[in-house]
Design an enzyme around this catalytic site. Structure first.
Site, PDB file in Angstrom:
ATOM      1  N   ASP A  14       9.272   2.429   1.615  1.00  0.00           N
ATOM      2  CA  ASP A  14       8.114   3.179   2.080  1.00  0.00           C
ATOM      3  C   ASP A  14       8.017   2.961   3.590  1.00  0.00           C
ATOM      4  O   ASP A  14       7.564   1.923   4.054  1.00  0.00           O
ATOM      5  CB  ASP A  14       6.849   2.693   1.364  1.00  0.00           C
ATOM      6  CG  ASP A  14       5.611   3.452   1.811  1.00  0.00           C
ATOM      7  OD1 ASP A  14       5.649   4.095   2.882  1.00  0.00           O
ATOM      8  OD2 ASP A  14       4.590   3.380   1.096  1.00  0.00           O
TER       9      ASP A  14
ATOM     10  N   PHE B 179       0.856  -1.185   0.000  1.00  0.00           N
ATOM     11  CA  PHE B 179       0.000   0.000   0.000  1.00  0.00           C
ATOM     12  C   PHE B 179       0.887   1.228   0.000  1.00  0.00           C
ATOM     13  O   PHE B 179       1.689   1.430   0.908  1.00  0.00           O
ATOM     14  CB  PHE B 179      -0.925   0.034   1.224  1.00  0.00           C
ATOM     15  CG  PHE B 179      -1.854   1.217   1.175  1.00  0.00           C
ATOM     16  CD1 PHE B 179      -2.915   1.245   0.283  1.00  0.00           C
ATOM     17  CD2 PHE B 179      -1.648   2.321   1.996  1.00  0.00           C
ATOM     18  CE1 PHE B 179      -3.760   2.355   0.214  1.00  0.00           C
ATOM     19  CE2 PHE B 179      -2.495   3.431   1.924  1.00  0.00           C
ATOM     20  CZ  PHE B 179      -3.546   3.445   1.040  1.00  0.00           C
TER      21      PHE B 179
ATOM     22  N   LYS C 147       2.623   9.746   8.086  1.00  0.00           N
ATOM     23  CA  LYS C 147       1.917   9.297   9.292  1.00  0.00           C
ATOM     24  C   LYS C 147       2.490   9.903  10.597  1.00  0.00           C
ATOM     25  O   LYS C 147       2.183  11.037  10.907  1.00  0.00           O
ATOM     26  CB  LYS C 147       1.849   7.781   9.340  1.00  0.00           C
ATOM     27  CG  LYS C 147       0.940   7.224   8.224  1.00  0.00           C
ATOM     28  CD  LYS C 147       0.256   5.917   8.564  1.00  0.00           C
ATOM     29  CE  LYS C 147      -0.931   5.651   7.655  1.00  0.00           C
ATOM     30  NZ  LYS C 147      -0.613   4.941   6.425  1.00  0.00           N
TER      31      LYS C 147
HETATM   32  C1  LIG Z   1      -0.787   5.213   5.007  1.00  0.00           C
HETATM   33  C2  LIG Z   1       0.243   4.799   4.058  1.00  0.00           C
HETATM   34  C3  LIG Z   1       0.443   5.489   2.844  1.00  0.00           C
HETATM   35  C4  LIG Z   1      -0.468   6.591   2.397  1.00  0.00           C
HETATM   36  O1  LIG Z   1      -0.406   7.698   3.235  1.00  0.00           O
HETATM   37  P1  LIG Z   1      -1.509   8.847   3.091  1.00  0.00           P
HETATM   38  O2  LIG Z   1      -1.035   9.889   4.058  1.00  0.00           O
HETATM   39  O3  LIG Z   1      -2.818   8.250   3.458  1.00  0.00           O
HETATM   40  O4  LIG Z   1      -1.485   9.313   1.698  1.00  0.00           O
HETATM   41  C5  LIG Z   1       1.484   5.093   2.037  1.00  0.00           C
HETATM   42  N1  LIG Z   1       2.287   4.083   2.401  1.00  0.00           N
HETATM   43  C6  LIG Z   1       2.135   3.404   3.545  1.00  0.00           C
HETATM   44  C7  LIG Z   1       3.074   2.292   3.886  1.00  0.00           C
HETATM   45  C8  LIG Z   1       1.098   3.726   4.407  1.00  0.00           C
HETATM   46  O5  LIG Z   1       0.919   3.024   5.522  1.00  0.00           O
END
Ligand SMILES: *Cc1c(COP(=O)(O)O)cnc(C)c1O
Length: 416
Positions: free
Chosen positions: A231, A146, A263
């Site tokens: 990420d 994700f 986050k």
């Molecule tokens: C939450 C998340 C995203 C997306 O972040 P947003 O602030 O909602 O755009 C991308 N990568 C990872 C691993 C995430 O947990």
């Protein structure tokens, strides 16, 4: 109707969860789904809903409120900054952005440069543009990954269900089976710009990469001249007990070329970062990328408060020991619905023996605990890093009854 409601007797009452649900249904796009509770105040790991019910928050706004709710360090930093200078745009220097970029780089111990933005998706968009600037057309990510919901981040996301209906998306992305190093080896070519991976897949059931995988991924990318991008939007900023989860000895000292954060970094304010190291940091040339709010002084001041507090209060050590204690205690319950616990630090997935995630999350809420079903059979725990021992003990003590209550409910899905 808005604001204060009036009863038959003419007594004024504050609007409750049901009022907000109804109004939400009329005014907000149901793009993810209708939430149950309106959260109206909080302190530390405790939150209160619009009906006046208190919960212990084991989700932290999905790993965002690293210091919990209303932490004085964040309140002070934001208040001071907004009353000094709140926004300058990227046509001027945001001094707080300079401070925070230096601080982040200092925590990596490496040379690099930071691009600030406002979310995880945007941080990955920036990483995607860095990848394109290598001149190579191909990017590899993992199935189940994700990376966000904007078109570029969605193109990188290895979940077909989330991409459905939004094609055509930016192309050239290959999704490899999670944790299969031979599949990665076969997918990366001399046309591959980057491999983007989450050290732990947060949104797909808190799945850590298997032992040795990331090290081999580093070797394979280095061999073929591709970038290794991590990420760390969910795993970064102390969440797993390290500043960035790739610093966990489990990952054998692997160093990425790019790391994305969001986050927890802003402690509740919208703040994302794309951090590039070495020569990779020079790929985006002047004029090629920007964000109006990126590096906003208020959000960066909050970010500095988060990092300073994690350091001053020794929250990395605390996160490691508390996470290990929770995982052991949950497994020790020996409940038939509990398979095992995975993850690291305070990003934990309780893997259930049945797809009972939603009933468990509902029963936890009814018992006064906020968690979520991040997969049909996985409950995610991501409490604030400041969660107390008492709050943790309360959850452990309540869990058997919560699981019993959920066992009585027919199984259904989670992860909308
Ligand atoms: C939450 C998340 C995203 C997306 O972040 P947003 O602030 O909602 O755009 C991308 N990568 C990872 C691993 C995430 O947990």
């Amino acid at each position: 109707m808005t604001g204060t409601d009036t009863t038959d007797l003419g007594i004024k009452t504050e609007p409750g969860n049901a009022d907000y649900r109804r109004r939400w249904g009329g005014a907000l796009m149901p793009s993810l789904g209708q939430p149950e509770l309106a959260l109206v105040s909080g302190k530390g790991a405790h939150v209160t809903d619009a009906d006046g019910r208190e919960y212990i928050d084991f989700l932290s706004g999905v790993a965002v409120n690293a210091l919990g709710h209303a932490h004085p360090a964040i309140v002070d930093a934001v208040t001071t900054q907004i009353s000094t200078v709140g926004h300058v745009s990227n046509l001027f220097i945001s001094t707080r952005a300079v401070d925070l970029a230096e601080r982040i780089l200092g925590l990596t111990g490496r040379d690099g440069r930071v691009f600030f933005c406002n979310s995880g998706a945007e941080a990955n968009e920036a990483a995607f543009k860095v990848a394109r600037k290598t001149g190579r057309p191909h990017v590899v990510t993992a199935e189940g990954s994700f990376h966000g919901r904007t078109m570029g981040a969605l193109a990188l996301t290895g979940q077909p269900g989330k991409r459905d209906g939004f094609e055509p998306l930016p192309g050239g992305v290959t999704y490899v089976p999670f944790g299969d190093i031979d599949a990665l080896d076969a997918a990366v070519t001399d046309q591959t710009a980057a491999v983007l991976l989450e050290p732990i897949q947060g949104e797909y059931g808190v799945r850590p990469l298997p032992p040795g995988y990331l090290k081999r991924a580093r070797e394979i990318t280095a061999e073929r001249g591709a970038l290794l991008m991590l990420d760390e939007v969910q795993t970064g900023t102390g969440r797993t007990g390290y500043w960035f989860s790739h610093q966990d000895p489990y990952f054998e000292g692997v160093l990425p070329d790019v790391m994305t954060l969001a986050k927890g970094l802003g402690g509740g304010l919208p703040l994302g970062a794309c951090v590039a190291f070495g020569a990779t940091a020079e790929l985006l040339a002047p004029g090629q990328h920007a964000s109006t709010f990126g590096g906003n002084p208020v959000c960066c001041a909050a970010g500095l408060a988060v990092l300073d507090t994690i350091e001053a209060d020794a929250l990395l050590e605390r996160t490691r020991s508390l996470g290990a204690r929770i995982a052991a205690a949950v497994e020790r319950l020996g409940h038939p619905l509990i398979g095992h616990v995975r993850g690291a630090g305070l990003l934990l997935g309780i893997v259930l023996t049945m797809p009972a995630g939603t009933p468990v999350a509902d029963a936890a809420r009814d018992a006064g605990f906020l968690v979520n079903a991040v997969a049909p059979d996985v409950i995610r725990l991501a409490p604030p890093l400041v969660v107390t021992d008492e709050d943790v003990d309360a959850l452990i003590e309540a869990l058997p009854k919560i699981l019993d209550a959920a066992s009585a409910v027919p199984a259904q899905g989670g992860n909308p």
